[in-house]
Write an enzyme that holds these catalytic residues in place. Structure first.
Site, mmCIF file in Angstrom:
data_model
loop_
_atom_site.group_PDB
_atom_site.id
_atom_site.type_symbol
_atom_site.label_atom_id
_atom_site.label_comp_id
_atom_site.label_asym_id
_atom_site.label_seq_id
_atom_site.Cartn_x
_atom_site.Cartn_y
_atom_site.Cartn_z
ATOM 1 N N ILE A 92 0.835 -1.202 0.000
ATOM 2 C CA ILE A 92 0.000 0.000 0.000
ATOM 3 C C ILE A 92 0.871 1.253 0.000
ATOM 4 O O ILE A 92 0.588 2.230 -0.709
ATOM 5 C CB ILE A 92 -0.940 0.007 1.215
ATOM 6 C CG1 ILE A 92 -1.918 -1.177 1.155
ATOM 7 C CG2 ILE A 92 -1.699 1.327 1.309
ATOM 8 C CD1 ILE A 92 -2.864 -1.137 -0.012
ATOM 9 N N GLU A 115 16.411 -14.982 3.700
ATOM 10 C CA GLU A 115 15.887 -15.082 2.338
ATOM 11 C C GLU A 115 16.027 -13.774 1.557
ATOM 12 O O GLU A 115 16.149 -13.775 0.335
ATOM 13 C CB GLU A 115 14.401 -15.476 2.369
ATOM 14 C CG GLU A 115 14.126 -16.851 2.945
ATOM 15 C CD GLU A 115 13.833 -16.794 4.442
ATOM 16 O OE1 GLU A 115 14.173 -15.762 5.069
ATOM 17 O OE2 GLU A 115 13.301 -17.772 4.978
ATOM 18 N N LYS A 160 7.488 2.659 21.318
ATOM 19 C CA LYS A 160 8.875 2.237 21.458
ATOM 20 C C LYS A 160 9.594 2.361 20.113
ATOM 21 O O LYS A 160 9.147 1.811 19.101
ATOM 22 C CB LYS A 160 8.942 0.797 21.978
ATOM 23 C CG LYS A 160 8.534 0.658 23.442
ATOM 24 C CD LYS A 160 9.492 1.418 24.351
ATOM 25 C CE LYS A 160 9.141 1.247 25.824
ATOM 26 N NZ LYS A 160 10.054 2.029 26.694
ATOM 27 N N LYS A 194 12.951 1.555 19.758
ATOM 28 C CA LYS A 194 14.139 0.696 19.705
ATOM 29 C C LYS A 194 14.103 -0.296 18.538
ATOM 30 O O LYS A 194 15.128 -0.474 17.855
ATOM 31 C CB LYS A 194 14.308 -0.044 21.030
ATOM 32 C CG LYS A 194 15.635 -0.804 21.162
ATOM 33 C CD LYS A 194 16.835 0.142 21.187
ATOM 34 C CE LYS A 194 16.903 0.882 22.519
ATOM 35 N NZ LYS A 194 18.125 1.737 22.576
ATOM 36 N N PRO A 195 12.961 -0.990 18.268
ATOM 37 C CA PRO A 195 12.958 -1.895 17.111
ATOM 38 C C PRO A 195 13.290 -1.183 15.801
ATOM 39 O O PRO A 195 13.963 -1.754 14.934
ATOM 40 C CB PRO A 195 11.525 -2.445 17.103
ATOM 41 C CG PRO A 195 11.062 -2.324 18.518
ATOM 42 C CD PRO A 195 11.692 -1.071 19.022
ATOM 43 N N GLN A 236 15.220 1.523 15.510
ATOM 44 C CA GLN A 236 16.659 1.789 15.534
ATOM 45 C C GLN A 236 17.438 0.556 15.091
ATOM 46 O O GLN A 236 18.397 0.645 14.317
ATOM 47 C CB GLN A 236 17.094 2.201 16.942
ATOM 48 C CG GLN A 236 16.485 3.507 17.438
ATOM 49 C CD GLN A 236 16.833 3.782 18.884
ATOM 50 O OE1 GLN A 236 17.956 3.517 19.326
ATOM 51 N NE2 GLN A 236 15.882 4.303 19.648
ATOM 52 N N LYS A 274 13.915 11.658 17.898
ATOM 53 C CA LYS A 274 14.726 10.571 18.454
ATOM 54 C C LYS A 274 15.086 9.552 17.375
ATOM 55 O O LYS A 274 16.244 9.106 17.269
ATOM 56 C CB LYS A 274 13.948 9.906 19.586
ATOM 57 C CG LYS A 274 14.698 8.809 20.317
ATOM 58 C CD LYS A 274 13.822 8.269 21.449
ATOM 59 C CE LYS A 274 14.489 7.117 22.186
ATOM 60 N NZ LYS A 274 13.604 6.571 23.252
ATOM 61 N N CYS A 319 -15.888 -17.924 -11.824
ATOM 62 C CA CYS A 319 -15.055 -19.108 -12.051
ATOM 63 C C CYS A 319 -15.749 -20.352 -11.488
ATOM 64 O O CYS A 319 -16.714 -20.829 -12.069
ATOM 65 C CB CYS A 319 -13.662 -18.887 -11.467
ATOM 66 S SG CYS A 319 -12.421 -20.044 -12.092
ATOM 67 N N HIS A 322 -12.305 -13.933 -14.314
ATOM 68 C CA HIS A 322 -12.156 -13.229 -13.032
ATOM 69 C C HIS A 322 -12.253 -11.716 -13.257
ATOM 70 O O HIS A 322 -11.233 -11.030 -13.396
ATOM 71 C CB HIS A 322 -10.815 -13.586 -12.386
ATOM 72 C CG HIS A 322 -10.763 -14.960 -11.815
ATOM 73 N ND1 HIS A 322 -11.146 -15.249 -10.522
ATOM 74 C CD2 HIS A 322 -10.408 -16.143 -12.379
ATOM 75 C CE1 HIS A 322 -11.007 -16.544 -10.296
ATOM 76 N NE2 HIS A 322 -10.567 -17.113 -11.410
ATOM 77 N N GLU A 358 -12.860 -9.417 -11.219
ATOM 78 C CA GLU A 358 -12.371 -8.605 -10.093
ATOM 79 C C GLU A 358 -10.987 -8.024 -10.340
ATOM 80 O O GLU A 358 -10.620 -6.995 -9.753
ATOM 81 C CB GLU A 358 -12.365 -9.429 -8.802
ATOM 82 C CG GLU A 358 -11.356 -10.561 -8.738
ATOM 83 C CD GLU A 358 -11.881 -11.900 -9.256
ATOM 84 O OE1 GLU A 358 -11.334 -12.950 -8.871
ATOM 85 O OE2 GLU A 358 -12.837 -11.882 -10.064
#
Length: 552
Positions: A19, A153, A191, A193-194, A196, A227, A384, A521, A523
């Site tokens: 997105i 990966e 938070k 920290k993750p 950073q 920060k 379908c 299909h 859609e």
């Protein structure tokens, strides 16, 4: 010269890189730039065609017949550029290509390694997706790298885009990193920290992001942005907040107001007019100001995961906007439905949709659903497999073909009204063959194909003389039973132009107000700007059915 934006993700998966990438592309497109998007998937499957929807969500099909990641659906719904097979590739496809070259002797006896051979191949695939050296070359190619920074990966892809950025030279590429700021309720704070740590991991690889998109429940406070900027070496104006919203169509405006497109254009030295997001604002207004609501039952087997039917869900919402109504979709497990309880399960809905699927589980429930819709005059759209179960139901209960079925579900059925087609031609005229023993991957009728529509039918009022739609299926309506079904009153309203295979079936409007099944299909071609003619007509039928006279 084509410029590149590489979008990566950290901390956790499913943050919304697709997105975010599509939204940035939409803003750049509104500035007058020609944009495309490329999705790099780190799994070893050659494509997602054989993967369970529970594992990976829906498989999105392009006009040229590629089975791709569902993010390509977001791309097509957000920008004007149509996706192709070159816009999505996987580790599996990269290794397949490298090994084919090795077998041909293209590497001249060298030891084939991840660096440089795999990383070079990734770069070539990226350039191909951007159309470099062709008339399809774009101004900006946005490359979304799947997976999470730190996963083993993803490493070859990250190394490849690092090298490509270096080769492109200054001001020809930019890096955007999507991260997550968890809210710790006990502490009452976000938070950082993750974030950073994930940027630190990215910098260890040799990539310095130019912008951070910080996913959180709410807007990130300015002091937290300061920060994050300090500890990630990203300029403060490049730390951009991405909070949860009630519709994805608000994201382009959110990113633009925080200056993401300006930052990218400055970095890439792109001199463009200002962004014009009026149509996005109009779209959001339409979603927030419906004049009514319709209830749609979507009866399928993958109901536990809404992403399994992502494009169908979006197409219904788009059609709702065209009719100025909110579409409330209820996913109903087909295994819970039978002839005995169908009325109890489905009576409260204004229309019924049975989407595509594979395998025998839940099929009898879908057949009961089609029967209920036919007998109770409820608008029905079968896509379908949804068309096939409607055909089976009609054969059993109207045409008198007891035991009628598909050979997919009952190979010994006395009346195989749905069967495996063994030979057909693709849109480009290539002859394809398959059998019960063929590999599952890449052996379906795939991509855009055209059909002639019979005048005077419901389908003709929707499509006109010719319909061109995308396909993804192995089984077809058996041509040997078409005359018997027609004699019993079923209308075969569209046939393919070459093999004369059934594409659309319907009930006469003198018998049922709106009952139609399509083998393709639709859609995959719906957009938020105009919807899709078939879904638009379906929602209009639901609105009509909602009226007291129709209910009576």
């Amino acid at each position: 010269m084509t410029k590149f934006v590489f979008v990566t993700g950290g901390v956790v998966s499913s943050l919304g890189k697709g997105i975010a990438s599509a939204s940035l592309a939409a803003i750049l497109e509104s500035r007058g730039l020609k944009v495309t998007l490329i999705k790099l998937d780190p799994y070893i499957n050659v494509d997602p065609g054989t993967m369970s929807p529970f594992q990976h969500g829906e498989v999105f099909v392009t006009d040229d017949g590629a089975e791709t990641d569902l993010d390509l659906g977001h791309y097509e719904r957000f920008i004007e550029t149509r996706m192709k097979q070159a816009n999505n590739f996987t580790t599996g496809r990269i290794y397949q290509s490298v090994l084919e070259k090795e077998r041909r002797g293209d590497y001249l006896g060298k030891t084939v390694q991840v660096i440089p051979h795999v990383t070079n191949e990734i770069q070539e695939f990226i350039k191909r997706g951007a159309g470099i050296g062709t008339p399809d070359a774009v101004d900006v190619a946005i490359c979304e790298v799947g997976g999470t920074v730190g996963d083993i990966e993803s490493l070859p892809f990250l190394e490849a885009v690092r090298q490509l950025s270096l080769k492109l030279g200054p001001n020809n590429s930019a890096f955007v990193h999507l991260t997550y700021l968890p809210w710790i309720a006990a502490a009452g704070e976000l938070k950082t920290k993750p974030t950073q740590h994930t940027v630190q991991k990215l910098r260890e690889i040799g990539i310095q992001p130019d912008a951070l998109l910080c996913r959180a429940l709410h807007a990130v406070p300015e002091e937290e942005k300061e920060k994050i900027s300090l500890f990630t070496n990203v300029a403060e104006w490049g730390v951009i907040s991405m909070w949860d919203v009630d519709t994805i169509y608000k994201v382009p405006r959110m990113l633009h107001e925080q200056g993401l497109d300006g930052l990218i254009c400055d970095k890439l030295r792109l001199n463009t007019p200002p962004a014009n997001l009026k149509r996005w604002d109009d779209l959001v207004y339409e979603t927030e100001h419906p004049r009514g609501e319709v209830q749609i039952a979507m009866v399928g087997k993958y109901v536990e995961l809404s992403d399994a039917y992502k494009s169908v869900n979006e197409a219904l919402k788009h059609a709702g906007m065209q009719s100025h109504v909110r579409v409330k979709i209820t996913h109903v497990d087909s295994e819970t439905i039978s002839d005995d309880n169908a009325a109890q399960q489905l009576a409260q809905y204004d229309a019924i949709l049975v989407p595509g699927g594979f395998g025998s589980r839940g099929v009898e429930g879908k057949i009961s659903t089609a029967r209920y819709a036919r007998e109770h005059q409820v608008p029905y759209l079968g896509i379908c497999l949804g068309m096939q179960v409607a055909t089976i139901e009609y054969a059993r209960h109207v045409a008198g073909l007891q035991g009628a079925n598909s050979t997919e579900f009952d190979p010994a059925t006395p009346h195989p009204v749905i069967a495996l087609i063994t030979e057909w031609k693709d849109e480009d005229g290539t002859i394809k063959t398959r059998s019960e023993n063929s590999d599952l991957g890449g052996t379906m009728r795939l991509g855009a194909q055209s059909s002639d529509v019979q005048p005077g039918t419901l389908a003709h009022s929707i499509y006109g003389d010719v319909v061109t739609e995308r396909h993804r299926h192995r089984y077809e309506a058996n041509v040997q039973y078409l005359d018997r079904l027609r004699s019993a009153g079923l209308v075969i309203s569209a046939l393919t132009q070459r093999e004369h295979l059934t594409e659309i079936v319907e009930l006469p409007q003198s018998v049922h107000p709106w009952f139609i099944g399509v083998q393709f299909h639709p859609e995959f071609k719906s957009t938020p700007w105009s919807g899709h003619p078939l879904f638009n007509a379906f929602i209009k039928a639901a609105v009509e059915h909602q009226k007291p006279a129709a209910k009576a």
